[in-house]
Design a protein around this motif. Structure first.
Motif, PDB file in Angstrom:
ATOM      1  N   ALA A  79      51.184  47.917  -4.494  1.00  0.00           N
ATOM      2  CA  ALA A  79      50.326  47.433  -3.419  1.00  0.00           C
ATOM      3  C   ALA A  79      49.442  46.322  -3.948  1.00  0.00           C
ATOM      4  N   ARG A  80      49.228  45.319  -3.097  1.00  0.00           N
ATOM      5  CA  ARG A  80      48.342  44.218  -3.436  1.00  0.00           C
ATOM      6  C   ARG A  80      46.931  44.599  -2.984  1.00  0.00           C
ATOM      7  N   VAL A  81      45.943  44.329  -3.814  1.00  0.00           N
ATOM      8  CA  VAL A  81      44.562  44.696  -3.467  1.00  0.00           C
ATOM      9  C   VAL A  81      43.740  43.421  -3.271  1.00  0.00           C
ATOM     10  N   PRO A  82      43.580  42.955  -2.012  1.00  0.00           N
ATOM     11  CA  PRO A  82      42.829  41.722  -1.792  1.00  0.00           C
ATOM     12  C   PRO A  82      41.316  41.921  -1.852  1.00  0.00           C
ATOM     13  N   GLU A  83      40.850  43.125  -1.563  1.00  0.00           N
ATOM     14  CA  GLU A  83      39.408  43.374  -1.480  1.00  0.00           C
ATOM     15  C   GLU A  83      39.145  44.858  -1.706  1.00  0.00           C
ATOM     16  N   SER A  84      37.876  45.210  -1.849  1.00  0.00           N
ATOM     17  CA  SER A  84      37.543  46.619  -1.963  1.00  0.00           C
ATOM     18  C   SER A  84      37.879  47.309  -0.653  1.00  0.00           C
ATOM     19  N   GLY A  85      38.257  48.547  -0.738  1.00  0.00           N
ATOM     20  CA  GLY A  85      38.574  49.238   0.502  1.00  0.00           C
ATOM     21  C   GLY A  85      39.180  50.598   0.247  1.00  0.00           C
ATOM     22  N   GLU A  86      39.922  51.037   1.256  1.00  0.00           N
ATOM     23  CA  GLU A  86      40.404  52.410   1.214  1.00  0.00           C
ATOM     24  C   GLU A  86      41.899  52.451   1.532  1.00  0.00           C
ATOM     25  N   PHE A  87      42.648  53.136   0.698  1.00  0.00           N
ATOM     26  CA  PHE A  87      44.042  53.420   0.979  1.00  0.00           C
ATOM     27  C   PHE A  87      44.121  54.725   1.757  1.00  0.00           C
ATOM     28  N   LYS A  88      44.978  54.723   2.765  1.00  0.00           N
ATOM     29  CA  LYS A  88      45.184  55.939   3.535  1.00  0.00           C
ATOM     30  C   LYS A  88      46.660  56.314   3.449  1.00  0.00           C
ATOM     31  N   PHE A  89      46.925  57.550   3.171  1.00  0.00           N
ATOM     32  CA  PHE A  89      48.299  58.040   3.020  1.00  0.00           C
ATOM     33  C   PHE A  89      48.563  59.090   4.084  1.00  0.00           C
ATOM     34  N   ILE A  90      49.698  58.966   4.765  1.00  0.00           N
ATOM     35  CA  ILE A  90      49.997  59.863   5.882  1.00  0.00           C
ATOM     36  C   ILE A  90      51.412  60.421   5.725  1.00  0.00           C
ATOM     37  N   TRP A  91      51.529  61.732   5.771  1.00  0.00           N
ATOM     38  CA  TRP A  91      52.841  62.386   5.754  1.00  0.00           C
ATOM     39  C   TRP A  91      53.021  63.098   7.092  1.00  0.00           C
ATOM     40  N   VAL A  92      54.197  62.969   7.710  1.00  0.00           N
ATOM     41  CA  VAL A  92      54.442  63.627   8.996  1.00  0.00           C
ATOM     42  C   VAL A  92      55.543  64.669   8.821  1.00  0.00           C
ATOM     43  N   ASP A  93      55.234  65.888   9.206  1.00  0.00           N
ATOM     44  CA  ASP A  93      56.160  67.007   9.062  1.00  0.00           C
ATOM     45  C   ASP A  93      57.030  67.136  10.318  1.00  0.00           C
ATOM     46  N   ASP A  94      58.229  67.722  10.168  1.00  0.00           N
ATOM     47  CA  ASP A  94      59.105  68.012  11.313  1.00  0.00           C
ATOM     48  C   ASP A  94      58.392  68.828  12.389  1.00  0.00           C
ATOM     49  N   ASP A  95      57.493  69.735  11.970  1.00  0.00           N
ATOM     50  CA  ASP A  95      56.823  70.585  12.960  1.00  0.00           C
ATOM     51  C   ASP A  95      55.639  69.872  13.615  1.00  0.00           C
ATOM     52  N   GLY A  96      55.459  68.599  13.324  1.00  0.00           N
ATOM     53  CA  GLY A  96      54.405  67.817  13.965  1.00  0.00           C
ATOM     54  C   GLY A  96      53.116  67.756  13.171  1.00  0.00           C
ATOM     55  N   SER A  97      53.000  68.562  12.117  1.00  0.00           N
ATOM     56  CA  SER A  97      51.788  68.512  11.305  1.00  0.00           C
ATOM     57  C   SER A  97      51.686  67.151  10.615  1.00  0.00           C
ATOM     58  N   VAL A  98      50.460  66.709  10.447  1.00  0.00           N
ATOM     59  CA  VAL A  98      50.220  65.447   9.752  1.00  0.00           C
ATOM     60  C   VAL A  98      49.279  65.744   8.595  1.00  0.00           C
ATOM     61  N   TYR A  99      49.676  65.321   7.400  1.00  0.00           N
ATOM     62  CA  TYR A  99      48.828  65.520   6.229  1.00  0.00           C
ATOM     63  C   TYR A  99      48.307  64.163   5.800  1.00  0.00           C
ATOM     64  N   GLU A 100      47.009  64.088   5.527  1.00  0.00           N
ATOM     65  CA  GLU A 100      46.417  62.801   5.190  1.00  0.00           C
ATOM     66  C   GLU A 100      45.622  62.883   3.912  1.00  0.00           C
ATOM     67  N   GLU A 101      45.544  61.750   3.252  1.00  0.00           N
ATOM     68  CA  GLU A 101      44.751  61.649   2.034  1.00  0.00           C
ATOM     69  C   GLU A 101      44.213  60.224   1.969  1.00  0.00           C
ATOM     70  N   THR A 102      42.995  60.048   1.481  1.00  0.00           N
ATOM     71  CA  THR A 102      42.475  58.690   1.330  1.00  0.00           C
ATOM     72  C   THR A 102      41.971  58.495  -0.098  1.00  0.00           C
ATOM     73  N   LYS A 103      42.047  57.264  -0.562  1.00  0.00           N
ATOM     74  CA  LYS A 103      41.541  56.910  -1.897  1.00  0.00           C
ATOM     75  C   LYS A 103      40.843  55.564  -1.796  1.00  0.00           C
ATOM     76  N   LYS A 104      39.643  55.501  -2.371  1.00  0.00           N
ATOM     77  CA  LYS A 104      38.895  54.237  -2.377  1.00  0.00           C
ATOM     78  C   LYS A 104      39.248  53.437  -3.627  1.00  0.00           C
ATOM     79  N   ILE A 105      39.211  52.125  -3.478  1.00  0.00           N
ATOM     80  CA  ILE A 105      39.410  51.272  -4.644  1.00  0.00           C
ATOM     81  C   ILE A 105      38.384  50.142  -4.581  1.00  0.00           C
ATOM     82  N   GLU A 106      37.866  49.763  -5.750  1.00  0.00           N
ATOM     83  CA  GLU A 106      36.828  48.749  -5.797  1.00  0.00           C
ATOM     84  C   GLU A 106      37.367  47.517  -6.506  1.00  0.00           C
ATOM     85  N   VAL A 107      37.089  46.353  -5.933  1.00  0.00           N
ATOM     86  CA  VAL A 107      37.489  45.106  -6.593  1.00  0.00           C
ATOM     87  C   VAL A 107      36.339  44.646  -7.471  1.00  0.00           C
ATOM     88  N   LYS A 108      36.654  44.404  -8.740  1.00  0.00           N
ATOM     89  CA  LYS A 108      35.614  44.064  -9.731  1.00  0.00           C
ATOM     90  C   LYS A 108      35.055  42.669  -9.474  1.00  0.00           C
TER      91      LYS A 108
END
Lengths: 108, 150
Positions: A79-108
């Motif tokens: 992934a290219r990081v143009p600025e500080s911000g947040e990555f969001k990750f989304i997994w979708v299950d067959d049963d309709g459940s959605v699992y999410e995770e976020t990670k912050k990244i800082e640009v020096k």
């Protein structure tokens, strides 16, 4: 579904415009729908069918997943990081459940 | 219709021969709809070799988790990037494995994951670029223990 635990590895900081490596893993049995139980009945398919990653709301990477992806699906991508911000990750299950995770990244 | 013994014997031999040819020719042809999936993905367009590289082990002891990696040579700018990479396996019960979707934000068109392979077979990756061209690569993976829970 119980026991689904996403894990994501993202560097804490990066230079502006740097391309970083992201590794993701989610614990999930990924029941393929091909296996049979002791009585010979097919165990119904239950997999995660879609994974996606976005940065500050912009899509970065996604994957349509079929039963041929191993249990505890693992993805590594860039992934290219143009600025500080947040990555969001989304997994979708067959049963309709959605699992999410976020990670912050800082640009020096 | 009455059949005498001789005719029945002839029939039996004939169908046995037919079955043998079938089982011999099957591995050569795609055992599933891998080619159809690729055709649907490319829309029949010719896919070039070289730009895409698919990395997979030559021998996988355990077909349940075979690491694969795809890399596409692309600048990944707004006007020239890899849109998607289709992965198929021509010896699995279902040919489709996964489709990766990239964006210019990906920076590099690289992705790796772990897949299931039922038996020794070819894994094929096809990339679609934003300019409408395609690239293809394939690897034969020998599988010692199949990954479909027999």
């Amino acid at each position: 579904m119980a026991n689904v635990k996403p894990r994501v590895k993202v560097p804490k900081s990066a230079d502006a415009g740097e391309i970083i490596t992201i590794k993701t893993l989610i614990s999930h049995p990924m029941e393929s729908g091909q296996r049979k139980d002791k009585e010979g009945n097919l165990i119904p398919r239950q997999i995660i069918n879609r994974f996606s990653c976005e940065f500050n709301g912009t899509p970065v990477f996604a994957c349509d997943i079929e039963p041929a992806v191993s249990s505890n699906p693992y993805f590594e991508f860039k992934a290219r990081v143009p600025e500080s911000g947040e990555f969001k990750f989304i997994w979708v299950d067959d049963d309709g459940s959605v699992y999410e995770e976020t990670k912050k990244i800082e640009v020096k | 219709m009455e059949l005498n013994r001789r005719q029945i014997m002839a029939l039996g031999v004939g169908s046995a021969a037919f079955a043998t040819t079938m089982s011999l020719s099957l591995p050569a042809l795609a055992a599933n709809d891998a080619q159809a999936l690729i055709n649907a993905f490319t829309g029949g367009a010719e896919a070039g070799e070289g730009a895409l590289s698919l990395d997979a082990p030559e021998i996988a002891e355990n077909g349940n988790t075979v690491p694969i990696e795809v890399t596409v040579d692309s600048p990944m700018t707004d006007d020239d990037y890899v849109e998607a990479v289709l992965i198929v396996a021509n010896g699995n019960p279902n040919a489709s494995v996964a489709t990766f979707h990239f964006t210019p934000m990906s920076g590099e068109a690289l992705a790796s994951t772990r897949i299931r392979l039922a038996k020794t077979q070819d894994v094929i990756a096809v990339a679609r670029m934003s300019n409408g061209t395609f690239a293809i690569d394939r690897k034969t993976v020998k599988v010692t223990i199949g990954g479909c829970g027999g």
